[in-house]
Design a protein around this motif. Structure first.
Motif, PDB file in Angstrom:
ATOM      1  N   TYR A 191       0.835  -1.203   0.000  1.00  0.00           N
ATOM      2  CA  TYR A 191       0.000   0.000   0.000  1.00  0.00           C
ATOM      3  C   TYR A 191       0.868   1.251   0.000  1.00  0.00           C
ATOM      4  O   TYR A 191       1.923   1.296   0.630  1.00  0.00           O
ATOM      5  CB  TYR A 191      -0.906   0.030   1.237  1.00  0.00           C
ATOM      6  CG  TYR A 191      -1.748   1.280   1.326  1.00  0.00           C
ATOM      7  CD1 TYR A 191      -3.014   1.328   0.762  1.00  0.00           C
ATOM      8  CD2 TYR A 191      -1.262   2.419   1.969  1.00  0.00           C
ATOM      9  CE1 TYR A 191      -3.775   2.485   0.824  1.00  0.00           C
ATOM     10  CE2 TYR A 191      -2.019   3.581   2.034  1.00  0.00           C
ATOM     11  CZ  TYR A 191      -3.278   3.611   1.458  1.00  0.00           C
ATOM     12  OH  TYR A 191      -4.031   4.748   1.505  1.00  0.00           O
ATOM     13  N   THR A 192       0.369   2.290  -0.687  1.00  0.00           N
ATOM     14  CA  THR A 192       1.026   3.589  -0.633  1.00  0.00           C
ATOM     15  C   THR A 192       0.009   4.701  -0.822  1.00  0.00           C
ATOM     16  O   THR A 192      -0.991   4.532  -1.531  1.00  0.00           O
ATOM     17  CB  THR A 192       2.119   3.721  -1.707  1.00  0.00           C
ATOM     18  OG1 THR A 192       2.708   5.027  -1.622  1.00  0.00           O
ATOM     19  CG2 THR A 192       1.550   3.538  -3.108  1.00  0.00           C
ATOM     20  N   ASN A 193       0.278   5.843  -0.187  1.00  0.00           N
ATOM     21  CA  ASN A 193      -0.497   7.047  -0.447  1.00  0.00           C
ATOM     22  C   ASN A 193       0.113   7.847  -1.595  1.00  0.00           C
ATOM     23  O   ASN A 193      -0.343   8.947  -1.892  1.00  0.00           O
ATOM     24  CB  ASN A 193      -0.586   7.900   0.820  1.00  0.00           C
ATOM     25  CG  ASN A 193      -1.553   7.293   1.826  1.00  0.00           C
ATOM     26  OD1 ASN A 193      -2.665   6.903   1.482  1.00  0.00           O
ATOM     27  ND2 ASN A 193      -1.120   7.183   3.076  1.00  0.00           N
ATOM     28  N   GLY A 194       1.140   7.277  -2.226  1.00  0.00           N
ATOM     29  CA  GLY A 194       1.762   7.863  -3.402  1.00  0.00           C
ATOM     30  C   GLY A 194       1.624   6.937  -4.594  1.00  0.00           C
ATOM     31  O   GLY A 194       0.534   6.439  -4.894  1.00  0.00           O
ATOM     32  N   GLN A 211      -2.846   5.305  -3.807  1.00  0.00           N
ATOM     33  CA  GLN A 211      -3.678   6.491  -3.937  1.00  0.00           C
ATOM     34  C   GLN A 211      -3.231   7.339  -5.126  1.00  0.00           C
ATOM     35  O   GLN A 211      -3.975   8.226  -5.572  1.00  0.00           O
ATOM     36  CB  GLN A 211      -3.630   7.308  -2.643  1.00  0.00           C
ATOM     37  CG  GLN A 211      -4.190   6.582  -1.433  1.00  0.00           C
ATOM     38  CD  GLN A 211      -5.641   6.179  -1.608  1.00  0.00           C
ATOM     39  OE1 GLN A 211      -6.416   6.860  -2.271  1.00  0.00           O
ATOM     40  NE2 GLN A 211      -6.013   5.054  -1.008  1.00  0.00           N
ATOM     41  N   GLY A 212      -2.048   7.068  -5.655  1.00  0.00           N
ATOM     42  CA  GLY A 212      -1.566   7.700  -6.880  1.00  0.00           C
ATOM     43  C   GLY A 212      -1.747   6.742  -8.048  1.00  0.00           C
ATOM     44  O   GLY A 212      -2.834   6.230  -8.286  1.00  0.00           O
ATOM     45  N   GLN A 213      -0.652   6.471  -8.766  1.00  0.00           N
ATOM     46  CA  GLN A 213      -0.708   5.579  -9.909  1.00  0.00           C
ATOM     47  C   GLN A 213       0.144   4.343  -9.687  1.00  0.00           C
ATOM     48  O   GLN A 213       1.028   4.325  -8.832  1.00  0.00           O
ATOM     49  CB  GLN A 213      -0.255   6.293 -11.184  1.00  0.00           C
ATOM     50  CG  GLN A 213       1.223   6.697 -11.179  1.00  0.00           C
ATOM     51  CD  GLN A 213       1.696   7.169 -12.537  1.00  0.00           C
ATOM     52  OE1 GLN A 213       1.393   6.558 -13.560  1.00  0.00           O
ATOM     53  NE2 GLN A 213       2.447   8.269 -12.552  1.00  0.00           N
ATOM     54  N   ILE A 214      -0.117   3.317 -10.483  1.00  0.00           N
ATOM     55  CA  ILE A 214       0.671   2.097 -10.487  1.00  0.00           C
ATOM     56  C   ILE A 214       1.290   1.967 -11.873  1.00  0.00           C
ATOM     57  O   ILE A 214       0.577   1.952 -12.887  1.00  0.00           O
ATOM     58  CB  ILE A 214      -0.191   0.858 -10.180  1.00  0.00           C
ATOM     59  CG1 ILE A 214      -0.751   0.950  -8.745  1.00  0.00           C
ATOM     60  CG2 ILE A 214       0.615  -0.424 -10.341  1.00  0.00           C
ATOM     61  CD1 ILE A 214      -1.723  -0.165  -8.399  1.00  0.00           C
ATOM     62  N   ARG A 215       2.626   1.869 -11.911  1.00  0.00           N
ATOM     63  CA  ARG A 215       3.327   1.722 -13.186  1.00  0.00           C
ATOM     64  C   ARG A 215       4.091   0.401 -13.170  1.00  0.00           C
ATOM     65  O   ARG A 215       4.924   0.168 -12.284  1.00  0.00           O
ATOM     66  CB  ARG A 215       4.282   2.892 -13.432  1.00  0.00           C
ATOM     67  CG  ARG A 215       4.951   2.837 -14.798  1.00  0.00           C
ATOM     68  CD  ARG A 215       5.732   4.092 -15.104  1.00  0.00           C
ATOM     69  NE  ARG A 215       6.346   4.033 -16.433  1.00  0.00           N
ATOM     70  CZ  ARG A 215       5.730   4.320 -17.566  1.00  0.00           C
ATOM     71  NH1 ARG A 215       4.466   4.703 -17.542  1.00  0.00           N
ATOM     72  NH2 ARG A 215       6.361   4.248 -18.728  1.00  0.00           N
ATOM     73  N   LEU A 216       3.807  -0.439 -14.166  1.00  0.00           N
ATOM     74  CA  LEU A 216       4.374  -1.782 -14.229  1.00  0.00           C
ATOM     75  C   LEU A 216       5.207  -1.913 -15.504  1.00  0.00           C
ATOM     76  O   LEU A 216       4.696  -1.742 -16.616  1.00  0.00           O
ATOM     77  CB  LEU A 216       3.254  -2.826 -14.227  1.00  0.00           C
ATOM     78  CG  LEU A 216       2.219  -2.687 -13.094  1.00  0.00           C
ATOM     79  CD1 LEU A 216       1.067  -3.646 -13.305  1.00  0.00           C
ATOM     80  CD2 LEU A 216       2.876  -2.930 -11.743  1.00  0.00           C
ATOM     81  N   HIS A 227      -5.073  -1.752  -7.738  1.00  0.00           N
ATOM     82  CA  HIS A 227      -6.138  -0.777  -7.483  1.00  0.00           C
ATOM     83  C   HIS A 227      -5.492   0.581  -7.242  1.00  0.00           C
ATOM     84  O   HIS A 227      -4.779   0.769  -6.248  1.00  0.00           O
ATOM     85  CB  HIS A 227      -6.965  -1.203  -6.275  1.00  0.00           C
ATOM     86  CG  HIS A 227      -8.255  -0.456  -6.140  1.00  0.00           C
ATOM     87  ND1 HIS A 227      -9.193  -0.755  -5.164  1.00  0.00           N
ATOM     88  CD2 HIS A 227      -8.777   0.581  -6.840  1.00  0.00           C
ATOM     89  CE1 HIS A 227     -10.231   0.049  -5.297  1.00  0.00           C
ATOM     90  NE2 HIS A 227      -9.994   0.870  -6.288  1.00  0.00           N
ATOM     91  N   ALA A 228      -5.724   1.517  -8.157  1.00  0.00           N
ATOM     92  CA  ALA A 228      -5.110   2.836  -8.069  1.00  0.00           C
ATOM     93  C   ALA A 228      -6.178   3.918  -8.189  1.00  0.00           C
ATOM     94  O   ALA A 228      -7.262   3.686  -8.723  1.00  0.00           O
ATOM     95  CB  ALA A 228      -4.054   3.014  -9.152  1.00  0.00           C
ATOM     96  N   ARG A 229      -5.802   5.107  -7.721  1.00  0.00           N
ATOM     97  CA  ARG A 229      -6.739   6.228  -7.838  1.00  0.00           C
ATOM     98  C   ARG A 229      -6.585   6.940  -9.180  1.00  0.00           C
ATOM     99  O   ARG A 229      -7.571   7.241  -9.863  1.00  0.00           O
ATOM    100  CB  ARG A 229      -6.528   7.212  -6.692  1.00  0.00           C
ATOM    101  CG  ARG A 229      -7.503   8.380  -6.702  1.00  0.00           C
ATOM    102  CD  ARG A 229      -7.229   9.328  -5.538  1.00  0.00           C
ATOM    103  NE  ARG A 229      -7.514   8.686  -4.259  1.00  0.00           N
ATOM    104  CZ  ARG A 229      -8.702   8.718  -3.656  1.00  0.00           C
ATOM    105  NH1 ARG A 229      -9.717   9.338  -4.233  1.00  0.00           N
ATOM    106  NH2 ARG A 229      -8.868   8.137  -2.489  1.00  0.00           N
ATOM    107  N   PRO A 287     -15.042   2.477  -7.254  1.00  0.00           N
ATOM    108  CA  PRO A 287     -14.704   2.927  -5.894  1.00  0.00           C
ATOM    109  C   PRO A 287     -13.223   3.261  -5.776  1.00  0.00           C
ATOM    110  O   PRO A 287     -12.366   2.587  -6.354  1.00  0.00           O
ATOM    111  CB  PRO A 287     -15.074   1.718  -5.024  1.00  0.00           C
ATOM    112  CG  PRO A 287     -16.046   0.932  -5.846  1.00  0.00           C
ATOM    113  CD  PRO A 287     -15.633   1.130  -7.270  1.00  0.00           C
ATOM    114  N   ALA A 288     -12.908   4.314  -5.033  1.00  0.00           N
ATOM    115  CA  ALA A 288     -11.512   4.678  -4.795  1.00  0.00           C
ATOM    116  C   ALA A 288     -10.868   3.666  -3.865  1.00  0.00           C
ATOM    117  O   ALA A 288     -11.553   2.998  -3.082  1.00  0.00           O
ATOM    118  CB  ALA A 288     -11.439   6.070  -4.180  1.00  0.00           C
ATOM    119  N   PRO A 289      -9.551   3.501  -3.942  1.00  0.00           N
ATOM    120  CA  PRO A 289      -8.881   2.588  -3.012  1.00  0.00           C
ATOM    121  C   PRO A 289      -9.116   3.020  -1.573  1.00  0.00           C
ATOM    122  O   PRO A 289      -9.159   4.223  -1.274  1.00  0.00           O
ATOM    123  CB  PRO A 289      -7.399   2.718  -3.381  1.00  0.00           C
ATOM    124  CG  PRO A 289      -7.385   3.314  -4.750  1.00  0.00           C
ATOM    125  CD  PRO A 289      -8.607   4.160  -4.869  1.00  0.00           C
ATOM    126  N   ALA A 290      -9.308   2.068  -0.684  1.00  0.00           N
ATOM    127  CA  ALA A 290      -9.487   2.388   0.730  1.00  0.00           C
ATOM    128  C   ALA A 290      -8.262   3.135   1.238  1.00  0.00           C
ATOM    129  O   ALA A 290      -7.124   2.726   0.989  1.00  0.00           O
ATOM    130  CB  ALA A 290      -9.703   1.117   1.537  1.00  0.00           C
TER     131      ALA A 290
END
Length: 512
Positions: A191-194, A211-216, A227-229, A287-290
Motif C-alpha cells: 500500500y502507498t499514499n503515493g 492512492q496515486g498511480q501504479i506503473r508496471l 487498485h489505483a486512484r 470505488p476509490a482505493p481504501a
C-alpha cells in the motif's frame, strides 16, 4: 413279434424308467447345489461390496470432518476454537455414520494447552484426530476408519499494521523482488499514499494499492488486484495482473500485458486484452482505493507501559557506560561463538551491545537509543535469544553481509523502530532505516521495520515480516520477502490480541 419278445421289451422299459428317475434326481441335486453356491457367492460379494463401500464412506467421512475442523480453526477467534472431544452423526444413503473427533493444541514448547486457556496462550500447533464408524453390516464387523492431521498455527494479530509493505510517499521496486504471503496465501498487500513503480522482475502475492498511480514495467506479476486512484500503466508483455485492474479517477493502459479478470476505470481502458468482449470497461463509477493513514508510533512513557504489559519489562537505554553514541571504540567483545572480536569501525555503541549481549537475553527486551547517530552493523553477525525491540532516534543501517539469527528454533520477533516523534519532518527525512549489501535474516526471526522516514533495502536481502515507511519504501535489488504480521503496542488503534490463526498442514494421513 412273438409274445416273448414283447415281454422282454416291456421289462427293459421298466428298468430304463428307474435309471431316468435317478438321473433326474441327480441333475436336480446338482442344479440345487449350483444355485446354493451362486447364492452364497452373491451374498458374500454383496457383503464384501457393502463392507468396501462402508470403509470408503468411513474414511471419507473422517477426512471430511478433519477438513471442516481445519477450516473452522482458521476462521475462528482463539476463545471459540473447537477443542477437546467432539461427536456428531449423519446418514448417507444406507449408512449411518458416527464420528468422534479430538482437537488438541500445543504451545511453542510442545506442552498441551487446556481448552480453557486458548484465548490467553500463544498456540503453535494443533493435532486433529477423527474416527468415523458406519455401523456393522450383517455378519461383519463395523467399518471404522481414523484420519489425523498436525497443523502449524501462525498468529494473525488484530492491529493496524496489516500490510506487507506500507510506503506512505511511494513504493519503488527496481529489480528482482518476490513478496510472498502467509503460508502460500495471496495476502501480502502493498500500500502507498503515493505511487507504485515496479521496474523489473517482481512478483507480488497480494494486491497493489495506490492512492496515486501504479506503473508496471518489464516482468511484474500481481496475484490479486491492482487498485489505483489516478491510473495504471503496463508497458511489457511480461506484466501479469491475475485479479482486477481498477482505477477510480483516471485511465488504464495495459498495452500487451495479461489480465486475469476485468479492467474497470472512470476514464478509458486500453490494451490487447480488451479484444475480449467485456474484459475492459471504461467510463464507470469505480470505488476509490481504501485510504490508510500512516500509523504513529512514538517512544514515551505510555508506549513503554504498553510494551511492558506484554512482557517487555527489560529496557536498556543508550548511551550507557562502555557503549557511547557513535562508532564503538572499546575493547574486544565476545559473541555467541565464544570468540573475542574487535568491533572498532564495524558497529556503533548499540550494535556492539547487541553483538555481545543479545544472544544472552532471558526475556523480551527493549533497547532505547537517544543518540542522533544510526544504530550500525557492518559485517557483524547478531544472535538473539528472545524477542528484541530497538527504538532508535537516529534510525538504523545494516550492511556488508550482516546476519541476524535466533539462538534456537523458536521464532523470535525483532523490531527495528525509529520513533515517529524522533524527526521534525516525517516523510522528508532521507533514509531512516537501510539494509544494504547482503543483509540476511534467518527465517526464525520475524522483523518489523518502522520509520517515519524512508526505508531502503538493497542487494540480495531476505526479510520475514513487514516494512512501514513514512517516506518511500525502496527495494533496489533482489529482495525475498515473506509477509508475517507482528504484534505492536503503542500504535494508535492497535491491539496485541491474536485475531485468528493461519494454518500450515504438516501432515494428514489415515491411521489404521
Amino acid at each position: 413279434m412273438s409274445g416273448r419278445g414283447l415281454h422282454r421289451l416291456r421289462e427293459r422299459a421298466r428298468q430304463d424308467d428307474g435309471v431316468a428317475i435317478v438321473a433326474a434326481v441327480s441333475v436336480a441335486m446338482l442344479v440345487g447345489m449350483l444355485a446354493l453356491a451362486i447364492v452364497a457367492v452373491a451374498v458374500y460379494e454383496t457383503r464384501a461390496t457393502g463392507r468396501d463401500r462402508a470403509r470408503s464412506v468411513a474414511v471419507a467421512a473422517a477426512e471430511a470432518r478433519v477438513d471442516k475442523l481445519i477450516a473452522s480453526i482458521q476462521a475462528t477467534a482463539p476463545a471459540s476454537l473447537p477443542c477437546g472431544q467432539l461427536t456428531d452423526s449423519f446418514t448417507l444413503a444406507a449408512d449411518s455414520v458416527d464420528r468422534t473427533a479430538t482437537v488438541t493444541y500445543y504451545d511453542a514448547a510442545g506442552a498441551e494447552v487446556p481448552c480453557g486457556s486458548l484465548a490467553t496462550t500463544r498456540l503453535a500447533q494443533a493435532a486433529i484426530r477423527t474416527t468415523a464408524d458406519t455401523g456393522p453390516i450383517v455378519g461383519t464387523q463395523p467399518a471404522e476408519r481414523t484420519v489425523e492431521t498436525l497443523v502449524r498455527l501462525n498468529p494473525s494479530f488484530g492491529n493496524d499494521l496489516d500490510k506487507a509493505i506500507f510506503g506512505n510517499a511511494g513504493v519503488r521496486l527496481a529489480n528482482q523482488a518476490n513478496i510472498y504471503g502467509q503460508n502460500g496465501q495471496p495476502d501480502a498487500d502493498v500500500y502507498t499514499n503515493g505511487d507504485v513503480y515496479c521496474s523489473n522482475n517482481q512478483h507480488f502475492f497480494g494486491s497493489l494499492i495506490a492512492q496515486g498511480q501504479i506503473r508496471l514495467e518489464n516482468t511484474c506479476t500481481i496475484e490479486v488486484d491492482a487498485h489505483a486512484r489516478t491510473g495504471i500503466t503496463a508497458t511489457n508483455p511480461g506484466v501479469t495482473i491475475n485479479g482486477r485492474a481498477l482505477v477510480s479517477s483516471g485511465n488504464i493502459s495495459l498495452g500487451p500485458a495479461k489480465l486475469g479478470q476485468q479492467a474497470r476505470a472512470s476514464g478509458t481502458v486500453s490494451g490487447n486484452v480488451c479484444s475480449t468482449s467485456g474484459k475492459c470497461v471504461g467510463g464507470q463509477s469505480v470505488p476509490a482505493p481504501a485510504t490508510a493513514t500512516f500509523p504513529i508510533l512514538n517512544w514515551n512513557a505510555t508506549t513503554q507501559s504498553e510494551w511492558a504489559a506484554n512482557g517487555y519489562t527489560t529496557v536498556v537505554t543508550f548511551p550507557r557506560t562502555g557503549f557511547a553514541c557513535g562508532w564503538y571504540n572499546g575493547p574486544n567483545l565476545v559473541g555467541r561463538d565464544g570468540k573475542s572480536k574487535s568491533l572498532n569501525g564495524k558497529a556503533d555503541g548499540v550494535g556492539a551491545w547487541m553483538y555481545a549481549n543479545a544472544w544472552k537475553l532471558t526475556g523480551p527486551t527493549i533497547l532505547v537509543s537517544t543518540c542522533t547517530d544510526k544504530v550500525t552493523l557492518q559485517g557483524v553477525d547478531v544472535a538473539i535469544n528472545d524477542n528484541l525491540a530497538i527504538f532508535a532516534k537516529g534510525g538504523m543501517t545494516f550492511s556488508n553481509q550482516t546476519q541476524i539469527y535466533a539462538t534456537t528454533s523458536i521464532h523470535r520477533n525483532l523490531y527495528l523502530i525509529q520513533p515517529y516523534d524522533s524527526v521534525s519532518a516525517p516523510g522528508s527525512c532521507g533514509d531512516g532505516i537501510s539494509l544494504d549489501n547482503q543483509v540476511t535474516v534467518q527465517n526464525t526471526v520475524d522483523v518489523l521495520m518502522y520509520s517515519p522516514c524512508s526505508i531502503r533495502k538493497a542487494n540480495n536481502t531476505e526479510h520475514y515480516g513487514q516494512i512501514y515507511a513514512g517516506g518511500t519504501a525502496t527495494i533496489d535489488n533482489r529482495l525475498e520477502m515473506y509477509y508475517q504480521p507482528l504484534p505492536v503496542w503503542g500504535v494508535q488503534s492497535a491491539t496485541s490480541s491474536v485475531e485468528y490463526y493461519n494454518l500450515e498442514i504438516l501432515y494428514k494421513r489415515e491411521n489404521a
